[in-house]
Design a protein around this motif. Structure first.
Motif, PDB file in Angstrom:
ATOM      1  N   THR A 175      10.548  37.700   3.269  1.00 55.77           N
ATOM      2  CA  THR A 175      11.265  38.738   2.345  1.00 55.77           C
ATOM      3  C   THR A 175      10.463  39.888   2.274  1.00 55.77           C
ATOM      4  O   THR A 175       9.259  39.810   2.551  1.00 55.77           O
ATOM      5  CB  THR A 175      11.556  38.017   1.014  1.00 55.77           C
ATOM      6  N   ARG A 176      11.006  40.914   1.624  1.00 58.77           N
ATOM      7  CA  ARG A 176      10.240  42.238   1.333  1.00 58.77           C
ATOM      8  C   ARG A 176       9.194  42.101   0.672  1.00 58.77           C
ATOM      9  O   ARG A 176       8.144  42.684   0.536  1.00 58.77           O
ATOM     10  CB  ARG A 176      11.258  42.884   0.805  1.00 58.77           C
ATOM     11  N   GLU A 177       9.085  40.929  -0.424  1.00 59.82           N
ATOM     12  CA  GLU A 177       8.123  40.437  -1.249  1.00 59.82           C
ATOM     13  C   GLU A 177       6.960  39.792  -0.591  1.00 59.82           C
ATOM     14  O   GLU A 177       5.913  39.262  -1.092  1.00 59.82           O
ATOM     15  CB  GLU A 177       8.448  39.586  -2.487  1.00 59.82           C
ATOM     16  N   CYS A 181      17.392  45.671   5.668  1.00 58.29           N
ATOM     17  CA  CYS A 181      17.788  44.789   6.849  1.00 58.29           C
ATOM     18  C   CYS A 181      17.283  43.498   6.503  1.00 58.29           C
ATOM     19  O   CYS A 181      15.937  43.467   6.292  1.00 58.29           O
ATOM     20  CB  CYS A 181      16.903  45.795   7.964  1.00 58.29           C
ATOM     21  N   VAL A 182      17.882  42.575   6.621  1.00 55.78           N
ATOM     22  CA  VAL A 182      17.676  41.062   6.251  1.00 55.78           C
ATOM     23  C   VAL A 182      17.133  40.211   7.186  1.00 55.78           C
ATOM     24  O   VAL A 182      17.113  38.981   7.364  1.00 55.78           O
ATOM     25  CB  VAL A 182      18.382  40.422   5.370  1.00 55.78           C
ATOM     26  N   TYR A 201      14.768  40.485  18.899  1.00 57.14           N
ATOM     27  CA  TYR A 201      15.944  39.548  18.871  1.00 57.14           C
ATOM     28  C   TYR A 201      15.763  39.045  17.391  1.00 57.14           C
ATOM     29  O   TYR A 201      14.824  39.136  16.746  1.00 57.14           O
ATOM     30  CB  TYR A 201      15.914  38.669  20.096  1.00 57.14           C
ATOM     31  N   GLY A 202      17.113  38.567  16.972  1.00 52.04           N
ATOM     32  CA  GLY A 202      17.033  38.008  15.815  1.00 52.04           C
ATOM     33  C   GLY A 202      18.402  37.956  15.038  1.00 52.04           C
ATOM     34  O   GLY A 202      19.310  38.365  15.720  1.00 52.04           O
ATOM     35  N   ALA A 203      18.225  37.548  13.614  1.00 51.87           N
ATOM     36  CA  ALA A 203      19.423  37.652  12.908  1.00 51.87           C
ATOM     37  C   ALA A 203      19.134  37.989  11.375  1.00 51.87           C
ATOM     38  O   ALA A 203      18.066  37.641  10.739  1.00 51.87           O
ATOM     39  CB  ALA A 203      19.917  36.041  12.962  1.00 51.87           C
ATOM     40  N   GLY A 204      20.060  38.414  10.801  1.00 51.29           N
ATOM     41  CA  GLY A 204      19.900  38.620   9.340  1.00 51.29           C
ATOM     42  C   GLY A 204      20.178  37.395   8.591  1.00 51.29           C
ATOM     43  O   GLY A 204      20.786  36.563   8.843  1.00 51.29           O
ATOM     44  N   SER A 205      19.160  37.085   7.484  1.00 50.68           N
ATOM     45  CA  SER A 205      19.283  36.132   6.728  1.00 50.68           C
ATOM     46  C   SER A 205      18.953  36.438   5.002  1.00 50.68           C
ATOM     47  O   SER A 205      18.303  37.218   4.843  1.00 50.68           O
ATOM     48  CB  SER A 205      18.741  34.658   7.000  1.00 50.68           C
ATOM     49  N   LEU A 206      19.943  35.909   4.344  1.00 51.02           N
ATOM     50  CA  LEU A 206      19.571  36.233   2.903  1.00 51.02           C
ATOM     51  C   LEU A 206      18.911  34.962   2.442  1.00 51.02           C
ATOM     52  O   LEU A 206      19.390  33.739   2.176  1.00 51.02           O
ATOM     53  CB  LEU A 206      20.857  36.269   2.082  1.00 51.02           C
ATOM     54  N   SER A 207      17.549  35.113   1.801  1.00 50.82           N
ATOM     55  CA  SER A 207      16.745  34.108   1.289  1.00 50.82           C
ATOM     56  C   SER A 207      17.560  33.368   0.423  1.00 50.82           C
ATOM     57  O   SER A 207      17.872  33.712  -0.805  1.00 50.82           O
ATOM     58  CB  SER A 207      15.617  34.815   0.905  1.00 50.82           C
ATOM     59  N   GLY A 208      17.409  32.099   0.810  1.00 49.52           N
ATOM     60  CA  GLY A 208      18.204  31.111  -0.362  1.00 49.52           C
ATOM     61  C   GLY A 208      19.546  30.611  -0.048  1.00 49.52           C
ATOM     62  O   GLY A 208      20.197  29.933  -0.591  1.00 49.52           O
ATOM     63  N   LEU A 209      20.108  31.519   1.000  1.00 51.06           N
ATOM     64  CA  LEU A 209      21.582  31.353   1.356  1.00 51.06           C
ATOM     65  C   LEU A 209      21.588  30.296   2.514  1.00 51.06           C
ATOM     66  O   LEU A 209      20.851  30.510   3.489  1.00 51.06           O
ATOM     67  CB  LEU A 209      22.244  32.471   1.667  1.00 51.06           C
ATOM     68  N   ASN A 221      12.725  40.877  12.296  1.00 50.28           N
ATOM     69  CA  ASN A 221      11.514  41.737  11.838  1.00 50.28           C
ATOM     70  C   ASN A 221      10.371  40.871  11.425  1.00 50.28           C
ATOM     71  O   ASN A 221      11.016  39.859  10.925  1.00 50.28           O
ATOM     72  CB  ASN A 221      11.890  42.914  11.078  1.00 50.28           C
ATOM     73  N   PHE A 222       9.261  41.193  11.252  1.00 48.06           N
ATOM     74  CA  PHE A 222       8.378  40.570  10.435  1.00 48.06           C
ATOM     75  C   PHE A 222       8.705  40.396   8.913  1.00 48.06           C
ATOM     76  O   PHE A 222       8.783  39.157   8.267  1.00 48.06           O
ATOM     77  CB  PHE A 222       6.994  41.273  10.344  1.00 48.06           C
ATOM     78  N   ALA A 223       9.254  41.345   8.454  1.00 45.73           N
ATOM     79  CA  ALA A 223       9.816  41.172   7.052  1.00 45.73           C
ATOM     80  C   ALA A 223      10.891  42.132   6.516  1.00 45.73           C
ATOM     81  O   ALA A 223      11.104  43.178   7.309  1.00 45.73           O
ATOM     82  CB  ALA A 223       8.495  41.736   5.690  1.00 45.73           C
ATOM     83  N   ASP A 224      11.623  41.921   5.591  1.00 45.88           N
ATOM     84  CA  ASP A 224      12.913  42.586   5.137  1.00 45.88           C
ATOM     85  C   ASP A 224      12.542  44.138   4.978  1.00 45.88           C
ATOM     86  O   ASP A 224      11.339  43.981   4.387  1.00 45.88           O
ATOM     87  CB  ASP A 224      13.772  41.929   4.022  1.00 45.88           C
TER      88      ASP A 224
END
Ligand code: E9O
Length: 604
Positions: free
Chosen positions: A578-580, A572-573, A507-515, A556-559
């Motif tokens: 983040t991916r980093e 997939c965000v 379950y979850g949602a996408g989010s852009l880090s900093g938005l 997910n755990f990370a992008d």
């Protein structure tokens, strides 16, 4: 099955073939060129035109060439190396072992066929003993083909759109139904190792507890090679004290006052205690092999999952093997970082979505006390048939053989989000379940379902209802207020109909880090946080009302990287990180929740 993880010992030497290999791709329009021109025995240096490619790594994101990034077809790797002369001793075997090559591979050593294998994410071994040269260079060549088909695991489809208005003649369209980027190449370790001629080639462990809390280790050691041999078995505790011994290749060890393997609980006394299972073959030229094991039990009922007779509640997420530049190439640094983050969050589990992860990652899970659902590389299967089933069964056999002894592995997921209302899929999954059940009686088996209840048919044969649910995201997008109502009712409906416990696997949602946005809107970190919190409330009320919920796993755990498409910005965000591997706002909320649990069960 000779798949034991290679280790060094008194009787074994091990070396990796890591570094910069030479690399070529066949022109997309001439797939047989490498075979026609015998690239398996020609040094690429003499051909002039080749790339340098690091091993292990996916090849896709290393160069600046988009043909390599998007390549589908035969690519070729080669490497030259020397081996010590003492390996020519005819009392030794030398094996070459690949941790994972995606997807199909053919391996030649000094121009001779050594081994071939089809299927990513799982190891395979070739016998190099007769093929190696001593006192001169050895040339190893690997031809890799990453083309998936309707009858492979996972599936992909190649079509030739016969539409001259839109596409030139012969134009090929390659597509699959999963959203992760299909990283290809030699993704994991390549190792050469020696064993004596008579050697330990498989070990199977099953653990339990006796009436007086003694540990019971049922074991079976397979010895390969010509001569029959006996076994000296020793079990060592973490201080290297001998706690049990035996002289039989299969039997039972009894450990008085055994220390169980427990999952990680931050701030608590639980430890993921490991013993060392040591085998010495009882013959003139003994082989030594050591493997860490944990003593624990696992049971499941229609309401609970029990570890060491105590109910466990899984707090975790799905992951990916994914990072910048190296793609799915195994990386100790990344894997370690991920475990620090997992423990920082207070999580106790993850799912190896959507394929079996590196053996090193599972070894670390054993050490850290992280429970793992190992998933097959069967993501988004949409059509079913006998050839696919055969392939899938073989993948499961290889997977169970590889991972059967890990205390951290607590469940098999044989697929993710397959179509499962079709009649063809119903018989398919029933048969596949039986296949895995026969190999491993000790772990629950499931596949992860994303379908609505009226279309969720084949899950009736599984032990647990593992569900992916995206209320407020894929359905009723943006409507945070509907989540609790929908999630609660749907989960109750599932467990009532199937009389099995539920585990939320996504379950979850996408989010852009900093938005950010207030009030929350989709893609903002704020929305991500509230979406998770609405689900937390649902889980808490399900638990409070004794609905059998076995745990919650976030997607997910990370992008991670996806193919190019207009609904995702290259990634997939839905990551908490983040991916980093830096936290988004959501990570702090999950950390707060997961650390509230005061035991391995659902008690907060
Ligand atoms: C699999 C995962 O690999 N599950 C997908 C994830 C996603 O966000 C993907 O990354 O794409 C979600 C599947 C959602 C299925 C429910 C659709 C409901 C439509 C109304």
């Amino acid at each position: 099955a000779n798949v034991l993880y290679p280790v060094e010992s008194e009787s074994r030497e091990l070396r990796t073939l890591h570094g910069l290999w030479n690399f070529k791709i066949s022109p997309p329009s001439d797939q047989s060129i490498g075979f026609d021109n015998k690239w398996y025995s020609v040094r690429f240096e003499t051909l002039g035109d080749y790339w340098k490619m690091p091993v292990p790594s996916s090849y896709n994101d290393v160069t600046v060439n988009s043909t390599i990034r998007d390549y589908v077809g035969w690519s070729w790797y080669q490497y030259e190396f020397y081996v010590p002369k003492r390996w020519s001793d005819d009392q030794l075997n030398v094996f070459v072992r690949f941790g994972s090559v995606h997807f199909k591979s053919i391996v030649w050593l000094n121009g001779q066929l050594c081994v071939d294998h089809e299927g990513g994410h799982l190891p395979f071994i070739g016998d190099a003993s007769r093929l190696l040269k001593y006192g001169e260079y050895n040339l190893i060549v690997v031809a890799v083909n990453n083309t998936l088909r309707p009858d492979t695991i996972p599936q992909a489809f190649t079509t030739f759109p016969n539409n001259s208005y839109k596409y030139p003649k012969g134009y090929r369209i390659y597509s699959h139904n999963f959203d992760y980027f299909d990283y290809s190449g030699i993704n994991r370790a390549v190792q050469l190792y020696t064993t004596p001629k008579v050697y330990v080639c498989d070990i199977t462990i099953l653990t339990s507890f006796g009436n007086n809390s003694e540990g019971v280790v049922d074991y079976k050691v397979d010895i390969c090679g010509k001569n029959e041999s006996g076994c000296n078995i020793t079990l060592l505790d973490a201080n290297r004290n001998v706690v049990a011994q035996s002289n039989a290749c299969s039997g039972q060890l009894i450990i008085p006052n055994a220390i169980p393997w427990w999952p990680f609980m931050s701030g608590k006394q639980y430890i993921a205690y490991l013993y060392t299972f040591q085998v010495k073959t009882d013959n003139e030229n003994s082989d030594y092999y050591r493997m860490k094991i944990g003593i624990r039990t696992l049971q499941w009922t229609t309401k609970e999952l029990l570890l060491n007779n105590e109910p466990v509640y899984l707090r975790g997420f799905g992951k990916h093997e994914d990072s910048i530049i190296r793609g799915r190439g195994y990386d100790d640094v990344l894997s370690s970082r991920d475990y620090y983050l997992i423990k920082w969050l207070g999580a106790n589990s993850f799912r190896t979505s959507h394929y079996p992860y590196a053996e090193e990652t599972l070894q670390q899970a054993d050490e850290e006390g992280i429970m793992v659902i190992v998933e097959a590389a069967a993501c988004s299967l949409s059509i079913f048939g006998p050839n696919l089933l055969k392939f899938h069964k073989r993948m499961m056999t290889e997977n169970v053989n590889r991972d059967k002894n890990h205390p951290s592995v607590i469940m098999w997921s044989i697929a993710n989000e397959p179509q499962n209302q079709l009649n063809s899929s119903i018989s398919y999954f029933r048969e596949l379940y039986q296949h895995v059940r026969l190999m491993d009686p000790s772990r629950p088996i499931t596949f992860v379902n994303s379908q609505q209840i009226q279309n969720a048919k084949a899950i009736q044969y599984m032990d647990i209802l593992t569900l992916n649910r995206y209320s407020g995201w894929y359905s009723d997008s943006g409507h945070l207020e509907i989540i609790q109502y929908q999630m609660y009712n749907e989960l109750v409906a599932f467990t009532t109909q199937f009389e099995k416990p539920i585990l939320i696997t996504e379950y979850g949602a996408g989010s852009l880090s900093g938005l950010h946005s207030l009030p929350e809107t989709m893609w903002s970190e704020d929305f991500h946080v509230t979406m998770l919190q609405e689900n937390f409330k649902t889980f808490d009320s399900l638990i409070a009302n004794n609905i059998p919920l076995l745990g919650e796993m976030i997607w997910n755990f990370a992008d991670f990287k996806t193919p190019q498409e207009y609904i995702r910005p290259g990634l997939c965000v839905k990551g908490l990180f983040t991916r980093e591997r830096q936290p988004k706002m959501a990570a702090y909320v999950v950390k707060e929740r997961y650390n509230k649990f005061t035991s391995n069960s659902a008690v907060q």
